[in-house]
Design a protein around this motif. Structure first.
Motif, PDB file in Angstrom:
ATOM      1  N   MET A  37       0.844  -1.183   0.000  1.00  0.00           N
ATOM      2  CA  MET A  37       0.000   0.000   0.000  1.00  0.00           C
ATOM      3  C   MET A  37       0.881   1.235   0.000  1.00  0.00           C
ATOM      4  O   MET A  37       1.927   1.268   0.629  1.00  0.00           O
ATOM      5  N   LEU A  38       0.422   2.253  -0.704  1.00  0.00           N
ATOM      6  CA  LEU A  38       1.105   3.539  -0.758  1.00  0.00           C
ATOM      7  C   LEU A  38       0.079   4.613  -0.411  1.00  0.00           C
ATOM      8  O   LEU A  38      -0.985   4.687  -1.032  1.00  0.00           O
ATOM      9  N   VAL A  39       0.385   5.440   0.577  1.00  0.00           N
ATOM     10  CA  VAL A  39      -0.476   6.560   0.952  1.00  0.00           C
ATOM     11  C   VAL A  39       0.279   7.840   0.611  1.00  0.00           C
ATOM     12  O   VAL A  39       1.435   7.998   0.999  1.00  0.00           O
ATOM     13  N   GLN A  40      -0.378   8.730  -0.167  1.00  0.00           N
ATOM     14  CA  GLN A  40       0.276   9.959  -0.597  1.00  0.00           C
ATOM     15  C   GLN A  40      -0.594  11.168  -0.294  1.00  0.00           C
ATOM     16  O   GLN A  40      -1.818  11.095  -0.424  1.00  0.00           O
ATOM     17  N   PRO A  41       0.033  12.290   0.047  1.00  0.00           N
ATOM     18  CA  PRO A  41      -0.755  13.505   0.244  1.00  0.00           C
ATOM     19  C   PRO A  41      -1.217  14.083  -1.090  1.00  0.00           C
ATOM     20  O   PRO A  41      -0.507  13.995  -2.094  1.00  0.00           O
ATOM     21  N   TYR A  42      -2.424  14.644  -1.091  1.00  0.00           N
ATOM     22  CA  TYR A  42      -2.970  15.333  -2.257  1.00  0.00           C
ATOM     23  C   TYR A  42      -3.401  16.716  -1.767  1.00  0.00           C
ATOM     24  O   TYR A  42      -4.284  16.827  -0.925  1.00  0.00           O
ATOM     25  N   LEU A  43      -2.774  17.755  -2.297  1.00  0.00           N
ATOM     26  CA  LEU A  43      -3.012  19.113  -1.832  1.00  0.00           C
ATOM     27  C   LEU A  43      -3.770  19.919  -2.877  1.00  0.00           C
ATOM     28  O   LEU A  43      -3.446  19.865  -4.062  1.00  0.00           O
ATOM     29  N   PHE A  44      -4.773  20.676  -2.438  1.00  0.00           N
ATOM     30  CA  PHE A  44      -5.583  21.518  -3.315  1.00  0.00           C
ATOM     31  C   PHE A  44      -5.262  22.987  -3.028  1.00  0.00           C
ATOM     32  O   PHE A  44      -5.253  23.401  -1.877  1.00  0.00           O
ATOM     33  N   PHE A  45      -5.033  23.766  -4.083  1.00  0.00           N
ATOM     34  CA  PHE A  45      -4.539  25.124  -3.921  1.00  0.00           C
ATOM     35  C   PHE A  45      -5.494  26.212  -4.387  1.00  0.00           C
ATOM     36  O   PHE A  45      -5.086  27.364  -4.542  1.00  0.00           O
ATOM     37  N   ASP A  46      -6.733  25.903  -4.634  1.00  0.00           N
ATOM     38  CA  ASP A  46      -7.766  26.907  -4.878  1.00  0.00           C
ATOM     39  C   ASP A  46      -7.335  27.961  -5.895  1.00  0.00           C
ATOM     40  O   ASP A  46      -7.431  29.158  -5.649  1.00  0.00           O
ATOM     41  N   GLY A  47      -6.796  27.504  -7.036  1.00  0.00           N
ATOM     42  CA  GLY A  47      -6.414  28.418  -8.103  1.00  0.00           C
ATOM     43  C   GLY A  47      -4.988  28.924  -8.032  1.00  0.00           C
ATOM     44  O   GLY A  47      -4.558  29.672  -8.904  1.00  0.00           O
ATOM     45  N   ARG A  48      -4.211  28.521  -7.008  1.00  0.00           N
ATOM     46  CA  ARG A  48      -2.838  29.003  -6.844  1.00  0.00           C
ATOM     47  C   ARG A  48      -1.806  27.887  -7.038  1.00  0.00           C
ATOM     48  O   ARG A  48      -0.680  27.999  -6.591  1.00  0.00           O
ATOM     49  N   CYS A  49      -2.183  26.824  -7.727  1.00  0.00           N
ATOM     50  CA  CYS A  49      -1.309  25.661  -7.843  1.00  0.00           C
ATOM     51  C   CYS A  49      -0.007  25.976  -8.585  1.00  0.00           C
ATOM     52  O   CYS A  49       1.063  25.537  -8.170  1.00  0.00           O
ATOM     53  N   ASP A  50      -0.060  26.719  -9.682  1.00  0.00           N
ATOM     54  CA  ASP A  50       1.172  27.075 -10.398  1.00  0.00           C
ATOM     55  C   ASP A  50       2.129  27.830  -9.481  1.00  0.00           C
ATOM     56  O   ASP A  50       3.333  27.579  -9.470  1.00  0.00           O
ATOM     57  N   GLU A  51       1.582  28.749  -8.694  1.00  0.00           N
ATOM     58  CA  GLU A  51       2.390  29.518  -7.745  1.00  0.00           C
ATOM     59  C   GLU A  51       2.994  28.591  -6.688  1.00  0.00           C
ATOM     60  O   GLU A  51       4.169  28.710  -6.331  1.00  0.00           O
ATOM     61  N   ALA A  52       2.198  27.655  -6.186  1.00  0.00           N
ATOM     62  CA  ALA A  52       2.687  26.716  -5.175  1.00  0.00           C
ATOM     63  C   ALA A  52       3.780  25.823  -5.754  1.00  0.00           C
ATOM     64  O   ALA A  52       4.806  25.578  -5.098  1.00  0.00           O
ATOM     65  N   ILE A  53       3.590  25.336  -6.978  1.00  0.00           N
ATOM     66  CA  ILE A  53       4.604  24.487  -7.605  1.00  0.00           C
ATOM     67  C   ILE A  53       5.916  25.257  -7.736  1.00  0.00           C
ATOM     68  O   ILE A  53       6.990  24.744  -7.388  1.00  0.00           O
ATOM     69  N   ALA A  54       5.867  26.488  -8.212  1.00  0.00           N
ATOM     70  CA  ALA A  54       7.083  27.289  -8.361  1.00  0.00           C
ATOM     71  C   ALA A  54       7.758  27.502  -7.006  1.00  0.00           C
ATOM     72  O   ALA A  54       8.986  27.402  -6.882  1.00  0.00           O
ATOM     73  N   PHE A  55       6.961  27.773  -5.979  1.00  0.00           N
ATOM     74  CA  PHE A  55       7.484  27.985  -4.625  1.00  0.00           C
ATOM     75  C   PHE A  55       8.177  26.723  -4.107  1.00  0.00           C
ATOM     76  O   PHE A  55       9.300  26.785  -3.608  1.00  0.00           O
ATOM     77  N   TYR A  56       7.525  25.569  -4.224  1.00  0.00           N
ATOM     78  CA  TYR A  56       8.108  24.326  -3.701  1.00  0.00           C
ATOM     79  C   TYR A  56       9.308  23.879  -4.537  1.00  0.00           C
ATOM     80  O   TYR A  56      10.229  23.250  -4.014  1.00  0.00           O
ATOM     81  N   ARG A  57       9.331  24.210  -5.824  1.00  0.00           N
ATOM     82  CA  ARG A  57      10.521  23.926  -6.643  1.00  0.00           C
ATOM     83  C   ARG A  57      11.702  24.721  -6.109  1.00  0.00           C
ATOM     84  O   ARG A  57      12.804  24.197  -5.967  1.00  0.00           O
ATOM     85  N   GLU A  58      11.472  25.996  -5.818  1.00  0.00           N
ATOM     86  CA  GLU A  58      12.552  26.856  -5.333  1.00  0.00           C
ATOM     87  C   GLU A  58      12.998  26.471  -3.923  1.00  0.00           C
ATOM     88  O   GLU A  58      14.190  26.329  -3.660  1.00  0.00           O
ATOM     89  N   VAL A  59      12.056  26.289  -3.019  1.00  0.00           N
ATOM     90  CA  VAL A  59      12.376  26.062  -1.608  1.00  0.00           C
ATOM     91  C   VAL A  59      12.822  24.631  -1.326  1.00  0.00           C
ATOM     92  O   VAL A  59      13.771  24.400  -0.584  1.00  0.00           O
ATOM     93  N   LEU A  60      12.123  23.660  -1.913  1.00  0.00           N
ATOM     94  CA  LEU A  60      12.350  22.255  -1.575  1.00  0.00           C
ATOM     95  C   LEU A  60      13.037  21.465  -2.683  1.00  0.00           C
ATOM     96  O   LEU A  60      13.295  20.283  -2.513  1.00  0.00           O
ATOM     97  N   GLY A  61      13.270  22.091  -3.816  1.00  0.00           N
ATOM     98  CA  GLY A  61      13.846  21.355  -4.936  1.00  0.00           C
ATOM     99  C   GLY A  61      12.865  20.377  -5.550  1.00  0.00           C
ATOM    100  O   GLY A  61      13.253  19.379  -6.158  1.00  0.00           O
ATOM    101  N   ALA A  62      11.566  20.650  -5.412  1.00  0.00           N
ATOM    102  CA  ALA A  62      10.533  19.755  -5.966  1.00  0.00           C
ATOM    103  C   ALA A  62      10.693  19.650  -7.472  1.00  0.00           C
ATOM    104  O   ALA A  62      11.012  20.622  -8.146  1.00  0.00           O
ATOM    105  N   GLU A  63      10.458  18.456  -7.981  1.00  0.00           N
ATOM    106  CA  GLU A  63      10.529  18.185  -9.412  1.00  0.00           C
ATOM    107  C   GLU A  63       9.132  17.811  -9.901  1.00  0.00           C
ATOM    108  O   GLU A  63       8.471  16.948  -9.321  1.00  0.00           O
ATOM    109  N   VAL A  64       8.670  18.466 -10.943  1.00  0.00           N
ATOM    110  CA  VAL A  64       7.369  18.145 -11.528  1.00  0.00           C
ATOM    111  C   VAL A  64       7.561  16.912 -12.406  1.00  0.00           C
ATOM    112  O   VAL A  64       8.295  16.943 -13.382  1.00  0.00           O
ATOM    113  N   THR A  65       6.902  15.810 -12.044  1.00  0.00           N
ATOM    114  CA  THR A  65       7.028  14.577 -12.827  1.00  0.00           C
ATOM    115  C   THR A  65       5.843  14.364 -13.752  1.00  0.00           C
ATOM    116  O   THR A  65       5.902  13.542 -14.654  1.00  0.00           O
ATOM    117  N   MET A  66       4.763  15.117 -13.533  1.00  0.00           N
ATOM    118  CA  MET A  66       3.581  15.050 -14.395  1.00  0.00           C
ATOM    119  C   MET A  66       2.728  16.269 -14.129  1.00  0.00           C
ATOM    120  O   MET A  66       2.611  16.696 -12.976  1.00  0.00           O
TER     121      MET A  66
END
Length: 139
Positions: free
Chosen positions: A1-30
């Motif tokens: 079993m794999l449990v993963q978080p799913y986060l909803f950003f109410d229209g700010r998802c692009d901004e959140a992705i850019a922020f987490y890429r910069e701060v956490l080194g997040a990589e967009v895989t899809m």
């Protein structure tokens, strides 16, 4: 079993992705936008202008996959007792990540020494996501 978080950003998802890429080194895989869906949403299901918003994306943050979306959150009086935990290799990296996540957010517990970690703190980032940040203890 794999449990993963799913986060909803109410229209700010692009901004959140850019922020987490910069701060956490997040990589967009899809990433899929609403306009790219093979099945269009029913009329009135999305607010006007949402066709360019993120329908679904996967982010790799270290060894973790996090799913994100602008799409309709489940809403209602749901479970709110959760936080994402960032376990960092040393105090300097914990301090850097904590300060970046706290920028525009709200600190609940300042980054400090605890009996389980040389640096631990809690905050809510600018998107309302709760975080616990800690430096891994030296063994």
């Amino acid at each position: 079993m794999l449990v993963q978080p799913y986060l909803f950003f109410d229209g700010r998802c692009d901004e959140a992705i850019a922020f987490y890429r910069e701060v956490l080194g997040a990589e967009v895989t899809m990433l899929m936008r609403f306009r790219d869906s093979p099945d269009p949403p029913p009329p009135g299901a999305l607010p006007p202008g949402f066709e360019d918003k993120v329908m679904h994306a996967n982010l790799r943050v270290g060894e973790t996959e996090v799913m994100v979306s602008d799409g309709p959150c489940t809403g209602g009086p749901g479970f709110r007792g959760f936080a994402l935990t960032a376990s960092l290799p040393d105090e300097a990296e914990a301090e850097r990540v904590f300060a970046a996540l706290a920028d525009g957010g709200q600190v609940q517990m300042a980054l400090e020494r605890t009996f389980w970690s040389p640096r631990f703190g809690m905050l809510t980032d600018r998107f309302g996501v709760a975080w616990m940040v800690m430096a891994m203890p030296n063994e």
